[in-house]
Design a protein around this motif. Structure first.
Motif, short mmCIF file in Angstrom:
data_model
loop_
_atom_site.label_atom_id
_atom_site.label_comp_id
_atom_site.label_asym_id
_atom_site.label_seq_id
_atom_site.Cartn_x
_atom_site.Cartn_y
_atom_site.Cartn_z
N VAL A 219 0.85 -1.20 0.00
CA VAL A 219 0.00 0.00 0.00
C VAL A 219 0.88 1.25 0.00
N ASN A 220 1.74 1.39 1.03
CA ASN A 220 2.72 2.48 0.96
C ASN A 220 4.16 1.96 0.95
N GLU A 221 4.33 0.67 0.67
CA GLU A 221 5.65 0.07 0.43
C GLU A 221 5.53 -0.75 -0.84
N SER A 222 6.53 -0.65 -1.74
CA SER A 222 6.32 -1.26 -3.06
C SER A 222 6.49 -2.79 -3.05
N TYR A 223 5.77 -3.40 -3.97
CA TYR A 223 5.81 -4.84 -4.19
C TYR A 223 6.44 -5.12 -5.55
N LEU A 224 7.12 -6.26 -5.66
CA LEU A 224 7.63 -6.71 -6.96
C LEU A 224 6.74 -7.83 -7.47
N TYR A 225 6.60 -7.89 -8.78
CA TYR A 225 5.79 -8.93 -9.43
C TYR A 225 6.65 -9.60 -10.50
N ALA A 226 6.99 -10.88 -10.28
CA ALA A 226 7.79 -11.61 -11.26
C ALA A 226 6.84 -12.46 -12.09
N GLY A 227 6.72 -12.10 -13.35
CA GLY A 227 5.72 -12.74 -14.20
C GLY A 227 6.28 -13.87 -15.03
N ALA A 231 0.53 -15.82 -16.26
CA ALA A 231 0.31 -15.43 -14.85
C ALA A 231 -0.70 -14.28 -14.86
N SER A 232 -1.75 -14.42 -14.06
CA SER A 232 -2.93 -13.56 -14.24
C SER A 232 -3.27 -12.77 -12.99
N PHE A 233 -3.88 -11.61 -13.18
CA PHE A 233 -4.49 -10.90 -12.06
C PHE A 233 -5.97 -10.72 -12.38
N ALA A 234 -6.80 -11.21 -11.45
CA ALA A 234 -8.25 -11.27 -11.67
C ALA A 234 -8.86 -9.87 -11.49
N TRP A 235 -10.13 -9.75 -11.85
CA TRP A 235 -10.84 -8.46 -11.76
C TRP A 235 -10.86 -7.96 -10.31
N GLY A 326 -5.92 -8.65 -15.84
CA GLY A 326 -4.97 -8.84 -16.93
C GLY A 326 -4.08 -10.05 -16.74
N PHE A 327 -3.04 -10.12 -17.58
CA PHE A 327 -2.11 -11.25 -17.49
C PHE A 327 -0.76 -10.86 -18.08
N ASN A 328 0.24 -11.70 -17.84
CA ASN A 328 1.59 -11.46 -18.34
C ASN A 328 1.87 -12.31 -19.58
N TYR A 329 2.59 -11.72 -20.53
CA TYR A 329 2.92 -12.44 -21.78
C TYR A 329 4.21 -13.24 -21.65
N GLY A 330 4.82 -13.27 -20.47
CA GLY A 330 6.06 -14.04 -20.31
C GLY A 330 6.87 -13.52 -19.14
N TYR A 331 8.13 -13.93 -19.11
CA TYR A 331 9.06 -13.56 -18.04
C TYR A 331 9.24 -12.04 -17.98
N ASN A 332 8.94 -11.48 -16.83
CA ASN A 332 9.12 -10.03 -16.66
C ASN A 332 9.23 -9.68 -15.18
N LEU A 333 9.56 -8.44 -14.91
CA LEU A 333 9.64 -7.97 -13.53
C LEU A 333 9.02 -6.58 -13.42
N ALA A 334 7.97 -6.48 -12.61
CA ALA A 334 7.27 -5.21 -12.46
C ALA A 334 7.27 -4.80 -11.00
N GLU A 335 7.02 -3.52 -10.77
CA GLU A 335 6.96 -2.98 -9.40
C GLU A 335 5.70 -2.13 -9.29
N SER A 336 5.03 -2.25 -8.14
CA SER A 336 3.76 -1.57 -8.00
C SER A 336 3.53 -1.11 -6.56
N VAL A 337 2.75 -0.03 -6.42
CA VAL A 337 2.40 0.46 -5.08
C VAL A 337 1.08 1.22 -5.19
N ASN A 338 0.40 1.39 -4.08
CA ASN A 338 -0.80 2.23 -4.06
C ASN A 338 -0.39 3.67 -3.79
N PHE A 339 -1.22 4.60 -4.16
CA PHE A 339 -1.02 6.00 -3.76
C PHE A 339 -2.38 6.68 -3.72
N ALA A 340 -2.38 7.91 -3.23
CA ALA A 340 -3.65 8.64 -3.15
C ALA A 340 -3.42 10.12 -3.37
#
Ligand code: AKG
Length: 374
Positions: A219-227, A231-235, A326-340
């Motif tokens: 939420v206020n600390e970032s997460y990494l996503y290794a795809g 690999a999918s993220f649901a609605w 959505g979903f991932n098309y293959g090997y990747n590395l993303a970073e994500s966090v919430n903000f307001a």
């Protein structure tokens, strides 16, 4: 300075700001808010001057720090565009070298201008690959990561520049989603940004969430996503109907779908019809992040569904009330966090919470408001 979209892709506004317009994250987000509050998500292609400040490939030290802990295996059941995703944690940890090796078990199909599936020159033969996988995490040296930098990225990345190839893969994904069990290294705390990156550094963004009394992972600390492929993220909506920002550091693209806020109620009612049991048990069932329906099915039921391909070194921002998947098309590395943004305080105060997940995030918005005001 122009805060207008450069163009639209799949009804998603795409911004290509110059460096002066881009550099002030907070101002930029306030200016483009009206677009995202309509389309659910937006894409931002950062200017070259910013991209040049972000190490690409990341340094060996940064690559060495990536720990993909307890990735999930996604058990997907369903058919005809309606699916349930059950995430089962694997009690294993991977470093990024091992994760790339694992990606060879999750090959993309051939077809419509496909890159052949043969391994590219930098990839070791299978036997050696087994050695890499069984090697203990701690036995990798900085030198191993230094060598890995030469071949750190997704093989055959150029295939994703071929529009027809990507369309083929997207349609293949929806046809075969329940055939395999994708792996996803989701929600691992960490960041790939060096402290020297002062603007748009996802691990230190200016946001009113800085006024929270404690650190809330993701939420206020970032997460990494290794795809990996599929690999999918649901609605879902973000916890407490926050904004989120997602940057792909390297690798294959992500496919995103979003529902324009105007259609969000229609969408929610449609999902309730598709998953009657789950919605009866919890009115906030979409926060369980388990339910996937295809864009085709939504569209044939009169619900607009925006779509866009998110490539490496680009940002996607998601908005309050903007359902996304959505979903991932293959090997990747993303970073994500919430903000307001300040305008979120009223939204956050009214946001509903799922009470059937023990670790569901709850923010004391009243306390946050008072911390922010004083
Ligand atoms: C977000 O960043 O808000 C998402 O929902 C995407 C999560 C993912 O990349 O799996």
């Amino acid at each position: 300075m122009s805060y207008e979209p450069d163009h639209y892709e799949g009804s998603v506004p795409v911004f290509k700001p110059d460096y002066e317009t881009f550099r002030d994250f907070y101002k930029f987000m306030c200016e483009v808010n009206k677009y995202g509050m309509k389309s659910g998500i937006i894409k931002i292609v950062p200017p070259e001057q910013w991209v040049d400040k972000v190490a690409f490939p990341p340094s060996a030290e940064t690559l060495q720090k990536i720990k993909i802990k307890t990735p999930i295996q996604q058990h997907i059941s369903g058919s005809k565009g309606v699916f349930v995703v059950q995430n089962v944690e694997k009690p294993k940890s991977y470093n990024v070298i091992q994760w790339k090796h694992l990606s060879h078990d999750y090959k993309l199909p051939e077809g419509r201008h496909s890159a052949k599936n043969e391994d590219s020159s930098g990839i070791e033969p299978h036997q050696q690959s087994n050695k890499v996988r069984s090697k203990c995490l701690d036995s990798f040296t900085l030198d191993d990561f230094e060598k890995f930098r030469e071949n750190f990225n997704c093989d055959h990345l150029e295939q994703f520049d071929d529009e027809q190839r990507v369309e083929f893969l997207e349609s293949y994904y929806w046809k075969t989603l329940n055939f395999t069990e994708p792996m996803y290294g989701a929600d691992s705390l960490g960041s790939l940004f060096e402290d020297s990156v002062k603007e748009w550094n996802i691990s230190s963004l200016p946001s009113i969430l800085e006024y929270l009394d404690e650190k809330v992972p993701g939420v206020n600390e970032s997460y990494l996503y290794a795809g990996l492929w599929k690999a999918s993220f649901a609605w879902h909506l973000e916890d407490q109907d926050l904004y989120s920002i997602n940057y792909i550091h390297f690798g294959a693209p992500k496919q995103w779908y979003s529902i324009p806020q105007e259609d969000s109620e229609k969408f929610y009612n449609f999902m309730k019809e598709q998953f009657p049991e789950e919605s009866k048990n919890c009115s906030e069932f979409l926060r369980h992040k388990m339910f996937l329906v295809s864009p085709k099915l939504l569209q044939s039921n009169g619900i607009r569904c925006n779509h866009i391909v998110h490539r490496q070194q680009e940002f996607i921002v998601t908005y309050p009330f903007g359902y996304h998947a959505g979903f991932n098309y293959g090997y990747n590395l993303a970073e994500s966090v919430n903000f307001a943004l300040p305008s979120w305080l009223d939204i956050g105060a009214k946001a509903k919470k799922c009470l059937c997940i023990d670790d569901a995030v709850g923010i004391n918005v009243q306390k946050l408001r008072s911390n922010y005001m004083h």
